[in-house]
Write a protein that holds these residues in place. Structure first.
Motif, short mmCIF file in Angstrom:
data_model
loop_
_atom_site.label_atom_id
_atom_site.label_comp_id
_atom_site.label_asym_id
_atom_site.label_seq_id
_atom_site.Cartn_x
_atom_site.Cartn_y
_atom_site.Cartn_z
N GLY A 135 32.27 -5.50 -9.44
CA GLY A 135 32.76 -5.45 -10.63
C GLY A 135 34.59 -6.19 -11.05
O GLY A 135 34.19 -6.32 -11.55
N ARG A 181 36.89 5.25 -12.80
CA ARG A 181 37.05 6.19 -12.41
C ARG A 181 37.82 7.21 -11.59
O ARG A 181 38.84 7.70 -11.97
CB ARG A 181 35.66 7.70 -12.11
CG ARG A 181 35.04 7.29 -11.40
CD ARG A 181 33.98 7.91 -10.67
NE ARG A 181 33.44 7.23 -9.38
CZ ARG A 181 32.94 8.22 -8.18
NH1 ARG A 181 32.14 8.97 -9.25
NH2 ARG A 181 31.82 7.27 -7.17
N PRO A 190 25.36 2.11 -10.09
CA PRO A 190 23.89 2.54 -9.68
C PRO A 190 24.36 3.87 -10.35
O PRO A 190 23.35 4.20 -9.05
CB PRO A 190 24.59 2.43 -8.48
CG PRO A 190 25.66 2.39 -7.72
CD PRO A 190 26.85 1.97 -8.82
N HIS A 201 42.40 2.78 -9.25
CA HIS A 201 41.29 1.60 -10.20
C HIS A 201 41.57 1.09 -11.19
O HIS A 201 42.21 -0.14 -11.85
CB HIS A 201 39.76 1.55 -9.67
CG HIS A 201 39.29 1.62 -8.39
ND1 HIS A 201 38.20 1.96 -8.73
CD2 HIS A 201 39.45 1.09 -7.26
CE1 HIS A 201 37.82 2.17 -7.44
NE2 HIS A 201 38.32 1.50 -6.94
N PHE A 253 34.62 -1.05 -10.50
CA PHE A 253 35.50 -2.18 -10.46
C PHE A 253 35.19 -2.07 -9.06
O PHE A 253 36.66 -1.91 -7.97
CB PHE A 253 36.70 -1.77 -10.61
CG PHE A 253 38.11 -2.64 -10.65
CD1 PHE A 253 37.91 -3.55 -11.50
CD2 PHE A 253 39.16 -2.01 -10.17
CE1 PHE A 253 38.48 -4.94 -11.30
CE2 PHE A 253 40.07 -3.71 -9.99
CZ PHE A 253 39.50 -4.25 -10.87
P1 NAP Z 1 30.45 -0.70 -4.82
O1 NAP Z 1 31.72 -1.90 -4.43
O2 NAP Z 1 29.99 -0.13 -4.18
O3 NAP Z 1 31.50 -0.49 -6.59
C1 NAP Z 1 31.01 0.46 -6.97
C2 NAP Z 1 31.12 0.26 -7.81
O4 NAP Z 1 30.49 1.23 -9.02
C3 NAP Z 1 32.36 1.39 -7.82
O5 NAP Z 1 33.53 0.86 -9.35
C4 NAP Z 1 32.39 2.77 -7.51
O6 NAP Z 1 33.81 3.46 -7.91
C5 NAP Z 1 31.47 2.95 -9.25
N1 NAP Z 1 30.45 4.16 -9.35
C6 NAP Z 1 29.40 4.46 -8.21
N2 NAP Z 1 29.20 5.49 -8.28
C7 NAP Z 1 29.48 5.92 -9.72
C8 NAP Z 1 29.81 7.08 -10.01
N3 NAP Z 1 28.28 7.73 -9.85
N4 NAP Z 1 29.81 7.56 -11.26
C9 NAP Z 1 30.77 6.53 -11.23
N5 NAP Z 1 31.55 5.45 -10.75
C10 NAP Z 1 30.68 4.77 -10.14
O7 NAP Z 1 29.10 -2.11 -4.77
P2 NAP Z 1 29.37 -3.93 -5.53
O8 NAP Z 1 29.38 -3.87 -4.22
O9 NAP Z 1 30.52 -4.24 -6.45
O10 NAP Z 1 27.93 -3.22 -5.57
C11 NAP Z 1 27.52 -2.98 -7.97
C12 NAP Z 1 26.31 -2.76 -7.74
O11 NAP Z 1 26.04 -4.10 -8.08
C13 NAP Z 1 25.33 -2.46 -6.67
O12 NAP Z 1 24.29 -1.87 -6.73
C14 NAP Z 1 24.59 -3.30 -6.07
O13 NAP Z 1 24.06 -3.00 -4.69
C15 NAP Z 1 24.71 -4.12 -6.97
N6 NAP Z 1 24.37 -5.75 -6.55
C16 NAP Z 1 23.55 -6.61 -7.64
C17 NAP Z 1 23.57 -8.04 -7.60
C18 NAP Z 1 22.32 -8.34 -8.58
O14 NAP Z 1 21.98 -9.70 -8.15
N7 NAP Z 1 22.26 -8.26 -9.28
C19 NAP Z 1 23.95 -8.68 -6.05
C20 NAP Z 1 25.10 -8.18 -5.86
C21 NAP Z 1 25.40 -6.26 -6.03
P3 NAP Z 1 33.89 4.47 -7.29
O15 NAP Z 1 35.06 3.64 -6.20
O16 NAP Z 1 34.68 5.62 -7.94
O17 NAP Z 1 32.98 5.31 -6.16
#
Ligand code: NAP
Length: 299
Positions: free
Chosen positions: A166, A185, A221, A189, A162
């Protein structure tokens, strides 16, 4: 204006064209490496080979969103030439030269740290990541439509994570009529997920939550969609993994079980390169101006 700023744009995809367009419009002097197959010319931008770069004069090196490969390889869709960013090359820049990329990896981080060059990871910024989540969600909808034979409306959509992506994914799929559950987690959230009208659950309970889902969209990730989790999913479940490579899914097990699981990197660059490029260009411009002025070079 970016008058006086000299920057190298090395490799990239269609998003970089927006960056080049914006920077040249603002009068920056650009050297383009890895663009020899690009028909379009930009006033103020010169196509060169890596060994022709005036490295010691550069204020900035702009890399693709992905940064580099594990050994410094730079991806470009505008050239067949192999391009690599080496420590040797970076060493020839001025210490005040700043490196920009979307994300980083061990190689790039090690390289810039060893030489004490500033390295800005644009996608670590909330503003860029939130704006970028918009084309990411649109690309996700496209993939779900392409790979299912049912509507999103009335489907059970599970979103894992989230964060910036997310949250946008959950909200958009809910507004299309999907029944959205979100796993996170942190208790705050879960509170926000509830407040926004989605079904919340703790990631620790993931295995117990997947038996009725139609689509699972992972944004975490880390290895989260494990074999144990996949084993409990209905066989028609579609997994779209948005997390950066290598994603958070046991793809081998999914394949073994006959569940379609797709890693979907770089969606903004695929579905909306112009918008995605503009998002990058806008922030990059602000950073370049601030950096230039901060070093006492601009007015
Ligand atoms: P973000 O804001 O950092 O969100 C990541 C989420 O994952 C948070 O809810 C975080 O929870 C959770 N998380 C991280 N490590 C975790 C773990 N070990 N166990 C449980 N939860 C965990 O990142 P974002 O900007 O949303 O991006 C998410 C992913 O998408 C990244 O890998 C980014 O590179 C990728 N992305 C992909 C695209 C595509 O086109 N496919 C585009 C944009 C981004 P907590 O807050 O609890 O840490």
């Amino acid at each position: 204006m970016l008058t006086g700023i000299k920057a190298a744009v090395i490799g990239g995809d269609a998003r970089q064209l927006e960056v080049i367009r914006k920077l040249t419009e603002l009068n920056a002097t650009l050297f383009l490496v890895g663009f020899d197959q690009l028909d379009h010319g930009f006033t103020g931008a010169k196509k060169v080979d890596l060994d022709e770069l005036p490295l010691s004069e550069l204020h900035a090196i702009i890399l693709p969103v992905s940064g580099s490969g594990p050994n410094g390889e730079i991806e470009t869709i505008f050239s067949n030439k192999k391009i690599s960013l080496t420590e040797e090359l970076l060493k020839q820049t001025n210490t005040s030269c700043t490196v920009y990329s979307g994300i980083t990896n061990d190689y790039l981080t090690k390289c810039t740290k060893a030489l004490n060059r500033s390295h800005i990871k644009l996608f670590e910024r909330d503003d860029v990541a939130i704006y970028n989540s918009i084309p990411t969600v649109e690309g996700t909808i496209m993939m779900v439509i392409q790979h299912t034979d049912t509507t999103i409306h009335q489907s059970n959509i599970m979103v894992l994570g989230f964060g910036r992506v997310g949250m946008s994914v959950a909200r958009t799929f809910a507004s299309l009529g999907g029944h959205v559950s979100v796993g996170a987690r942190k208790s705050e959230h879960l509170a926000r997920i509830t407040e926004m009208g989605f079904q919340p659950f703790y990631l620790d309970d993931l295995e117990q939550q997947v038996d009725q889902i139609d689509v699972c969209i992972n944004t975490i990730p880390a290895q989260i969609v494990t074999a144990e989790v996949i084993a409990k999913m209905p066989s028609h479940t579609l997994i779209i993994d948005l997390a950066s490579k290598p994603g958070g899914t046991d793809f081998r097990f999914a394949e073994k079980r006959g569940i379609k699981a797709l890693l979907a990197p770089g969606l903004p660059g695929i579905v909306a390169p112009k918008t995605a490029g503009k998002i990058i260009a806008k922030v990059l411009t602000q950073l370049l101006i601030a950096d230039y002025k901060g070093k006492g070079q601009g007015k």
